[in-house]
Design an enzyme around this catalytic site. Structure first.
Site, mmCIF file in Angstrom:
data_model
loop_
_atom_site.group_PDB
_atom_site.id
_atom_site.type_symbol
_atom_site.label_atom_id
_atom_site.label_comp_id
_atom_site.label_asym_id
_atom_site.label_seq_id
_atom_site.Cartn_x
_atom_site.Cartn_y
_atom_site.Cartn_z
ATOM 1 N N SER A 185 0.787 -1.233 0.000
ATOM 2 C CA SER A 185 0.000 0.000 0.000
ATOM 3 C C SER A 185 0.813 1.273 0.000
ATOM 4 O O SER A 185 0.278 2.349 -0.221
ATOM 5 C CB SER A 185 -0.907 0.024 1.224
ATOM 6 O OG SER A 185 -0.121 0.068 2.389
ATOM 7 N N HIS A 213 -5.285 -4.724 -0.211
ATOM 8 C CA HIS A 213 -5.370 -3.714 -1.271
ATOM 9 C C HIS A 213 -5.623 -4.316 -2.652
ATOM 10 O O HIS A 213 -5.856 -3.576 -3.601
ATOM 11 C CB HIS A 213 -4.093 -2.858 -1.296
ATOM 12 C CG HIS A 213 -3.933 -2.044 -0.045
ATOM 13 N ND1 HIS A 213 -4.366 -0.736 0.060
ATOM 14 C CD2 HIS A 213 -3.448 -2.369 1.176
ATOM 15 C CE1 HIS A 213 -4.133 -0.287 1.280
ATOM 16 N NE2 HIS A 213 -3.570 -1.260 1.979
ATOM 17 N N LYS A 244 -11.503 -1.041 2.206
ATOM 18 C CA LYS A 244 -10.886 -0.468 1.009
ATOM 19 C C LYS A 244 -11.878 -0.620 -0.156
ATOM 20 O O LYS A 244 -12.813 0.165 -0.254
ATOM 21 C CB LYS A 244 -9.525 -1.103 0.794
ATOM 22 C CG LYS A 244 -8.708 -0.929 2.113
ATOM 23 C CD LYS A 244 -7.294 -1.261 2.038
ATOM 24 C CE LYS A 244 -6.623 -1.303 3.412
ATOM 25 N NZ LYS A 244 -6.843 -0.165 4.302
HETATM 26 N N1 PMP Z 1 -3.466 -5.067 6.006
HETATM 27 C C1 PMP Z 1 -3.027 -4.095 5.202
HETATM 28 C C2 PMP Z 1 -2.008 -4.427 4.160
HETATM 29 C C3 PMP Z 1 -3.521 -2.802 5.331
HETATM 30 O O1 PMP Z 1 -3.067 -1.833 4.538
HETATM 31 C C4 PMP Z 1 -4.497 -2.537 6.317
HETATM 32 C C5 PMP Z 1 -5.110 -1.154 6.488
HETATM 33 N N2 PMP Z 1 -4.391 -0.092 6.114
HETATM 34 C C6 PMP Z 1 -4.914 -3.573 7.146
HETATM 35 C C7 PMP Z 1 -4.391 -4.826 6.955
HETATM 36 C C8 PMP Z 1 -5.926 -3.340 8.232
HETATM 37 O O2 PMP Z 1 -7.194 -3.161 7.729
HETATM 38 P P1 PMP Z 1 -8.340 -2.382 8.535
HETATM 39 O O3 PMP Z 1 -8.280 -0.964 8.134
HETATM 40 O O4 PMP Z 1 -9.591 -3.061 8.126
HETATM 41 O O5 PMP Z 1 -8.068 -2.582 9.994
#
Ligand code: PMP
Length: 405
Positions: A185, A213, A244
Site C-alpha cells: 500500500s 489492497h 478499502k
Molecule cells: N493489512 C493491510 C495491508 C492494510 O493496509 C491494512 C489497512 N491499512 C490492514 C491490513 C488493516 O485493515 P483495517 O483498516 O480493516 O483494519
C-alpha cells in the site's frame, strides 16, 4: 524514562512535522461529500489519498442497504461473535465470501487489523516459525509477535531470499507460516505471488496472503492477486479488509484449502471484541455483489491509475513502482515531501504524506491513490496540482517516462 515522559518524547517527534509547516498527521476531513470529494480546513478537495478504490462509499445500493439494516436490526450488536454478536447477516456474509472466493470457509472480523492479529497469532504458536516479507503491515508484525513463534523476515518481494530462509529451517519448514501482502500500500508494488507459492510448496510451508489492497482491484473477477496470477488454489489462507474496495469497515480470513471454522473458538480477537454493526455488514454485502457484477469499476480504476502514473512520470517524478491504484512519488527529503503535500492541498488535492519511519526504506513519499469514481476532470486536477509541485519544488530535468526504484 517515566511512563508519561514517553508521551512527551512522542509529542516532540510529531513536532518535527509541525516544524515543517504542515499538519499532515490526522488531517481532518470535515465533510466527505462523495467518494472523491471532501472539505479540509474549509477548502474543497479532491480525495486522492484514500483506499476507496471502487468508490463504493456513496453507492446507492450500499447506502440503502445500510440504512435498511440500521432501521430493522438497530445500531449495534453489543456483543462478540462468540456470544450474542453473531447475527444472521454475519453468517450470510461469510457464505457470500465463500461463494465469491471459492473458499471452504471464511471468518468475518470487526476490522482487517484484528483479522490479521487474531488469525496469525492463533495459527502459529510457540515452536512454530513465521517468515514474513520485510515490508509487511503493522498488523502482520503484531500478530507474529503475539503468536510466540520464531519470526524471520525475508527481503521484500524476493522469492530467492524466502527460499534461502526456508532451506535453512530444514524439517521445521513444515511448521512455518509464510506471510506476504498482495498489492503493497505504500509504494504500490505487487508481490510475485506465484513464485512465492512455488517456493513455499517446495519446502512444505504454509502461506497467508494479506490481500487488503488487491481484493476488488485485481483479478478478472476482483478476487485479488491470487486470481490475477493464477494461484488461488496454492494460497492456504487469505486475509483482507472491508475498509478499502468494499467501502466499509471489517475484515476476514478465508481459505480454499482448509476448514478454518475451529479457529473461531481459539481466536481471542474474535471471541472478546464486539462484532460489526448490522449496517456495516449490510453495506459490505451490497458492495461484494457489485465487485462481482461491475467489472467496469476495475477497468475505470486502472485507466485512472495509468493516466496519473504516466503523467507524473512525464513530469519527472521518481515513482515507487509500475502503475497500480497506488502511485507513490519519492521525494528528496521529508522537508520537500511536506512542502509538496501542502502545495497539493492548497491546489485542492489531498494525498497521503509518509515520512520516516512510516514508509519502507525510510523514504519520504507522497502516496496518491486512485478510485474508479474519480472523474476525468478530477484526474486532470490531480495531474495539474502535481505539475505545480514539479515546477516549484523540483529542479531535476523532466523525463519522458516515469522512473521507478
Ligand atoms: N493489512 C493491510 C495491508 C492494510 O493496509 C491494512 C489497512 N491499512 C490492514 C491490513 C488493516 O485493515 P483495517 O483498516 O480493516 O483494519
Amino acid at each position: 524514562m517515566s511512563l508519561l515522559e514517553k508521551l512527551e518524547a512522542a509529542q516532540r517527534s510529531q513536532d518535527v512535522l509541525k516544524a515543517l509547516g504542515v499538519n499532515a498527521i490526522g488531517a481532518t476531513i470535515d465533510v466527505a461529500g462523495s467518494a472523491t470529494e471532501g472539505e479540509i480546513a474549509g477548502n474543497r478537495v479532491v480525495l486522492a489519498g484514500t483506499n476507496n478504490y471502487l468508490g463504493l462509499t456513496f453507492d446507492q445500493a450500499c447506502v440503502d442497504a445500510a440504512v435498511a439494516a440500521v432501521r430493522s436490526h438497530g445500531t449495534g450488536t453489543t456483543g462478540s461473535r462468540l456470544a450474542n454478536g453473531t447475527y444472521a447477516c454475519h453468517a450470510a456474509l461469510e457464505d457470500e465470501l465463500n461463494a465469491f472466493l471459492g473458499a471452504r470457509s471464511s471468518i468475518v472480523f470487526t476490522t482487517g487489523y484484528v483479522a490479521n492479529v487474531g488469525t496469525i497469532s492463533t495459527l502459529a504458536g510457540p515452536g512454530d516459525v513465521i517468515v514474513l516479507d520485510a515490508d509487511s503491515h503493522a498488523s502482520i508484525y503484531e500478530g507474529a509477535k503475539l503468536s510466540g513463534a520464531e519470526v524471520y523476515r525475508f527481503r521484500h518481494n524476493d522469492p530467492d531470499d524466502l527460499a534461502k530462509r526456508l532451506r535453512r529451517l530444514g524439517e521445521r519448514a513444515s511448521r512455518t507460516l509464510v506471510i506476504v501482502e498482495g498489492l503493497y500500500s505504500m509504494l504500490g508494488d505487487v508481490s510475485p505471488l506465484k513464485k512465492i507459492c512455488e517456493v513455499k510448496d517446495r519446502y512444505g510451508a504454509y502461506l497467508l496472503l494479506d490481500d487488503a489492497h488487491s481484493f476488488g482491484t485485481m483479478g478478472a473477477n476482483g478476487r485479488g492477486l491470487a486470481e490475477a496470477q493464477g494461484c488461488e488454489d496454492e494460497v492456504d489462507f487469505i486475509t483482507g479488509t472491508f475498509s478499502k474496495s468494499l467501502g466499509s469497515v471489517g475484515g476476514y480470513c478465508a481459505s480454499r484449502k482448509h476448514d478454518i471454522n475451529p479457529l473461531r473458538a481459539q481466536i481471542r480477537a474474535y471471541m472478546f471484541t464486539a462484532s460489526s454493526t448490522p449496517s456495516v455488514i449490510a453495506s459490505t454485502r451490497a458492495a461484494l455483489q457489485l465487485i462481482g457484477r461491475r467489472p467496469e469499476l476495475r477497468t475505470r480504476l486502472w485507466q485512472n491509475a495509468k493516466r496519473v502514473h504516466s503523467a507524473l512520470g512525464s513530469l519527472g517524478f521518481t515513482l515507487g513502482a509500475d502503475f497500480s491504484p497506488v502511485i507513490a512519488t519519492i521525494m528528496d527529503s521529508p522537508q520537500q515531501a511536506a512542502s509538496a503535500w501542502q502545495m497539493l492541498l492548497d491546489a485542492g488535492v489531498y494525498v497521503n504524506l509518509v515520512v520516516p519511519p512510516g514508509a519502507p526504506k525510510n523514504l519520504s513519499i507522497l502516496r496518491c491513490s486512485l478510485s474508479a469514481a474519480h472523474t476525468p476532470d478530477q484526474i486532470n486536477q490531480i495531474i495539474s496540482a502535481y505539475a505545480l509541485v514539479a515546477d516549484q519544488l523540483m529542479d531535476r530535468p523532466k523525463a519522458v517516462a516515469g522512473g521507478s526504484i
